[in-house]
Design a protein around this motif. Structure first.
Motif, PDB file in Angstrom:
ATOM      1  N   THR A  76       0.835  -1.197   0.000  1.00 58.62           N
ATOM      2  CA  THR A  76       0.000   0.000   0.000  1.00 58.62           C
ATOM      3  C   THR A  76       0.873   1.252   0.000  1.00 58.62           C
ATOM      4  OG1 THR A  76      -0.139   0.034   2.417  1.00 58.62           O
ATOM      5  CG2 THR A  76      -1.880  -1.143   1.233  1.00 58.62           C
ATOM      6  N   VAL A  77       0.303   2.312  -0.533  1.00 61.83           N
ATOM      7  CA  VAL A  77       0.952   3.619  -0.506  1.00 61.83           C
ATOM      8  C   VAL A  77      -0.093   4.645  -0.113  1.00 61.83           C
ATOM      9  CG1 VAL A  77       0.547   4.022  -2.981  1.00 61.83           C
ATOM     10  CG2 VAL A  77       2.378   5.261  -1.796  1.00 61.83           C
ATOM     11  N   SER A  78       0.330   5.613   0.687  1.00 59.87           N
ATOM     12  CA  SER A  78      -0.590   6.645   1.160  1.00 59.87           C
ATOM     13  C   SER A  78      -0.009   8.019   0.884  1.00 59.87           C
ATOM     14  CB  SER A  78      -0.842   6.477   2.659  1.00 59.87           C
ATOM     15  OG  SER A  78      -1.473   5.244   2.933  1.00 59.87           O
ATOM     16  N   LEU A  79      -0.886   8.989   0.822  1.00 55.23           N
ATOM     17  CA  LEU A  79      -0.476  10.375   0.631  1.00 55.23           C
ATOM     18  C   LEU A  79      -1.248  11.225   1.631  1.00 55.23           C
ATOM     19  CD1 LEU A  79       1.280  12.238  -1.188  1.00 55.23           C
ATOM     20  CD2 LEU A  79      -0.806  12.703  -2.488  1.00 55.23           C
ATOM     21  N   GLU A  80      -0.537  11.742   2.608  1.00 57.11           N
ATOM     22  CA  GLU A  80      -1.128  12.644   3.583  1.00 57.11           C
ATOM     23  C   GLU A  80      -0.992  14.054   3.045  1.00 57.11           C
ATOM     24  OE1 GLU A  80      -2.448  11.514   6.536  1.00 57.11           O
ATOM     25  OE2 GLU A  80      -3.165  13.549   6.974  1.00 57.11           O
ATOM     26  N   MET A  81      -2.126  14.741   2.879  1.00 56.50           N
ATOM     27  CA  MET A  81      -2.123  16.068   2.276  1.00 56.50           C
ATOM     28  C   MET A  81      -2.635  17.074   3.300  1.00 56.50           C
ATOM     29  SD  MET A  81      -3.598  15.126  -1.516  1.00 56.50           S
ATOM     30  CE  MET A  81      -5.206  14.652  -0.900  1.00 56.50           C
ATOM     31  N   ASN A  82      -1.779  18.001   3.669  1.00 54.94           N
ATOM     32  CA  ASN A  82      -2.129  19.032   4.641  1.00 54.94           C
ATOM     33  C   ASN A  82      -2.073  20.413   4.002  1.00 54.94           C
ATOM     34  OD1 ASN A  82      -2.341  17.176   6.866  1.00 54.94           O
ATOM     35  ND2 ASN A  82      -0.101  17.078   6.894  1.00 54.94           N
ATOM     36  N   ASN A  83      -2.729  21.359   4.662  1.00 55.28           N
ATOM     37  CA  ASN A  83      -2.750  22.741   4.162  1.00 55.28           C
ATOM     38  C   ASN A  83      -3.106  22.775   2.676  1.00 55.28           C
ATOM     39  OD1 ASN A  83      -2.476  25.520   4.174  1.00 55.28           O
ATOM     40  ND2 ASN A  83      -0.258  25.464   3.871  1.00 55.28           N
ATOM     41  N   LEU A  84      -4.174  22.110   2.346  1.00 52.78           N
ATOM     42  CA  LEU A  84      -4.575  22.014   0.946  1.00 52.78           C
ATOM     43  C   LEU A  84      -4.972  23.366   0.375  1.00 52.78           C
ATOM     44  CD1 LEU A  84      -6.458  18.636   1.199  1.00 52.78           C
ATOM     45  CD2 LEU A  84      -4.664  19.137  -0.475  1.00 52.78           C
ATOM     46  N   LYS A  85      -4.680  23.542  -0.899  1.00 56.12           N
ATOM     47  CA  LYS A  85      -4.962  24.782  -1.605  1.00 56.12           C
ATOM     48  C   LYS A  85      -5.893  24.491  -2.786  1.00 56.12           C
ATOM     49  CE  LYS A  85      -0.275  26.418  -0.573  1.00 56.12           C
ATOM     50  NZ  LYS A  85       0.996  26.956  -1.149  1.00 56.12           N
ATOM     51  N   PRO A  86      -6.627  25.487  -3.246  1.00 56.80           N
ATOM     52  CA  PRO A  86      -7.510  25.264  -4.399  1.00 56.80           C
ATOM     53  C   PRO A  86      -6.760  24.711  -5.611  1.00 56.80           C
ATOM     54  CG  PRO A  86      -8.090  27.317  -3.327  1.00 56.80           C
ATOM     55  CD  PRO A  86      -6.846  26.819  -2.642  1.00 56.80           C
ATOM     56  N   GLU A  87      -5.519  25.083  -5.768  1.00 56.58           N
ATOM     57  CA  GLU A  87      -4.743  24.588  -6.911  1.00 56.58           C
ATOM     58  C   GLU A  87      -4.351  23.120  -6.774  1.00 56.58           C
ATOM     59  OE1 GLU A  87      -4.128  27.344  -5.095  1.00 56.58           O
ATOM     60  OE2 GLU A  87      -1.966  27.625  -4.780  1.00 56.58           O
ATOM     61  N   ASP A  88      -4.630  22.522  -5.643  1.00 64.32           N
ATOM     62  CA  ASP A  88      -4.420  21.089  -5.490  1.00 64.32           C
ATOM     63  C   ASP A  88      -5.593  20.268  -6.051  1.00 64.32           C
ATOM     64  OD1 ASP A  88      -3.032  21.788  -2.275  1.00 64.32           O
ATOM     65  OD2 ASP A  88      -1.923  21.262  -4.094  1.00 64.32           O
ATOM     66  N   THR A  89      -6.647  20.953  -6.446  1.00 66.73           N
ATOM     67  CA  THR A  89      -7.816  20.280  -7.001  1.00 66.73           C
ATOM     68  C   THR A  89      -7.445  19.526  -8.272  1.00 66.73           C
ATOM     69  OG1 THR A  89      -9.368  21.878  -6.083  1.00 66.73           O
ATOM     70  CG2 THR A  89     -10.101  20.617  -8.006  1.00 66.73           C
ATOM     71  N   ALA A  90      -7.737  18.240  -8.275  1.00 67.87           N
ATOM     72  CA  ALA A  90      -7.371  17.383  -9.412  1.00 67.87           C
ATOM     73  C   ALA A  90      -7.890  15.977  -9.150  1.00 67.87           C
ATOM     74  CB  ALA A  90      -5.856  17.349  -9.586  1.00 67.87           C
ATOM     75  N   VAL A  91      -7.781  15.150 -10.165  1.00 70.14           N
ATOM     76  CA  VAL A  91      -7.959  13.716  -9.974  1.00 70.14           C
ATOM     77  C   VAL A  91      -6.586  13.139  -9.649  1.00 70.14           C
ATOM     78  CG1 VAL A  91      -8.642  11.529 -10.998  1.00 70.14           C
ATOM     79  CG2 VAL A  91      -9.908  13.613 -11.551  1.00 70.14           C
ATOM     80  N   TYR A  92      -6.505  12.413  -8.558  1.00 68.20           N
ATOM     81  CA  TYR A  92      -5.249  11.845  -8.110  1.00 68.20           C
ATOM     82  C   TYR A  92      -5.193  10.356  -8.462  1.00 68.20           C
ATOM     83  CZ  TYR A  92      -3.996  16.078  -5.604  1.00 68.20           C
ATOM     84  OH  TYR A  92      -3.643  17.376  -5.288  1.00 68.20           O
ATOM     85  N   TYR A  93      -4.067   9.970  -9.035  1.00 68.28           N
ATOM     86  CA  TYR A  93      -3.871   8.586  -9.463  1.00 68.28           C
ATOM     87  C   TYR A  93      -2.667   7.990  -8.747  1.00 68.28           C
ATOM     88  CZ  TYR A  93      -6.762   9.978 -13.467  1.00 68.28           C
ATOM     89  OH  TYR A  93      -7.771  10.430 -14.269  1.00 68.28           O
ATOM     90  N   CYS A  94      -2.787   6.760  -8.314  1.00 67.82           N
ATOM     91  CA  CYS A  94      -1.610   6.065  -7.803  1.00 67.82           C
ATOM     92  C   CYS A  94      -1.026   5.201  -8.921  1.00 67.82           C
ATOM     93  CB  CYS A  94      -1.935   5.220  -6.577  1.00 67.82           C
ATOM     94  SG  CYS A  94      -3.187   3.948  -6.822  1.00 67.82           S
ATOM     95  N   LYS A  95       0.260   5.045  -8.851  1.00 62.90           N
ATOM     96  CA  LYS A  95       0.976   4.214  -9.814  1.00 62.90           C
ATOM     97  C   LYS A  95       1.991   3.362  -9.076  1.00 62.90           C
ATOM     98  CE  LYS A  95       4.533   5.366 -12.394  1.00 62.90           C
ATOM     99  NZ  LYS A  95       5.432   6.010 -13.399  1.00 62.90           N
ATOM    100  N   ALA A  96       2.132   2.136  -9.510  1.00 59.43           N
ATOM    101  CA  ALA A  96       3.128   1.260  -8.908  1.00 59.43           C
ATOM    102  C   ALA A  96       3.843   0.484  -9.995  1.00 59.43           C
ATOM    103  CB  ALA A  96       2.471   0.309  -7.916  1.00 59.43           C
ATOM    104  N   THR A  97       5.146   0.342  -9.840  1.00 61.44           N
ATOM    105  CA  THR A  97       5.944  -0.454 -10.766  1.00 61.44           C
ATOM    106  C   THR A  97       6.088  -1.833 -10.153  1.00 61.44           C
ATOM    107  OG1 THR A  97       7.098   1.536 -11.471  1.00 61.44           O
ATOM    108  CG2 THR A  97       8.102  -0.580 -12.025  1.00 61.44           C
ATOM    109  N   ILE A  98       5.472  -2.819 -10.803  1.00 58.89           N
ATOM    110  CA  ILE A  98       5.305  -4.141 -10.203  1.00 58.89           C
ATOM    111  C   ILE A  98       5.773  -5.241 -11.135  1.00 58.89           C
ATOM    112  CG2 ILE A  98       3.571  -5.820  -9.391  1.00 58.89           C
ATOM    113  CD1 ILE A  98       1.875  -3.419  -8.482  1.00 58.89           C
ATOM    114  N   ALA A  99       6.466  -6.203 -10.563  1.00 62.01           N
ATOM    115  CA  ALA A  99       6.776  -7.440 -11.277  1.00 62.01           C
ATOM    116  C   ALA A  99       5.753  -8.487 -10.845  1.00 62.01           C
ATOM    117  CB  ALA A  99       8.185  -7.913 -10.954  1.00 62.01           C
TER     118      ALA A  99
END
Length: 120
Positions: A76-99
């Motif tokens: 698993t991977v997590s992203l803790e986002m603090n002090n968010l700004k309007p410019e952070d508005t987006a669709v967020y995608y996770c990516k993993a390089t996996i064998a």
């Protein structure tokens, strides 16, 4: 292999959100895990990435506000986002390089995306 992202939502400027992404399926090894985002009319951009050894890097725009972490045992991977700004508005995608197996080369796998909206 599937990546399932969760945790997006609507938050006021200055607020916080935590995104999570879990990889499942046939997994032999996981290399870099990362979060990208794409705002309307813009290209997808790297937000943060983390290696299996725990080395993390961040986009300049989120340094000091976002923290990426991972649990290698749970893939698993997590992203803790603090002090968010309007410019952070987006669709967020996770990516993993996996064998997928010891006999198969690594591939990049993407999650389905989760919307983050920051109101001013």
């Amino acid at each position: 292999v599937q990546l399932q992202a969760s945790g997006g939502g609507l938050v006021q400027a200055g607020g916080s959100l935590r995104l999570s992404c879990a990889a499942s399926g046939s997994i032999f090894s996981v290399d870099v895990m990362a979060w990208y985002r794409q705002a309307p009319g813009k290209q997808r951009e790297l937000v943060a990435g983390i290696t299996s050894g725990g080395y993390a890097n961040y986009a300049d725009s989120v340094k000091g506000r976002f923290t990426i972490s991972r649990d290698n045992a749970k893939n698993t991977v997590s992203l803790e986002m603090n002090n968010l700004k309007p410019e952070d508005t987006a669709v967020y995608y996770c990516k993993a390089t996996i064998a997928p197996s010891r006999f198969v080369s690594e591939y990049d796998f993407w999650g389905q995306g989760t919307q983050v909206t920051v109101s001013s």
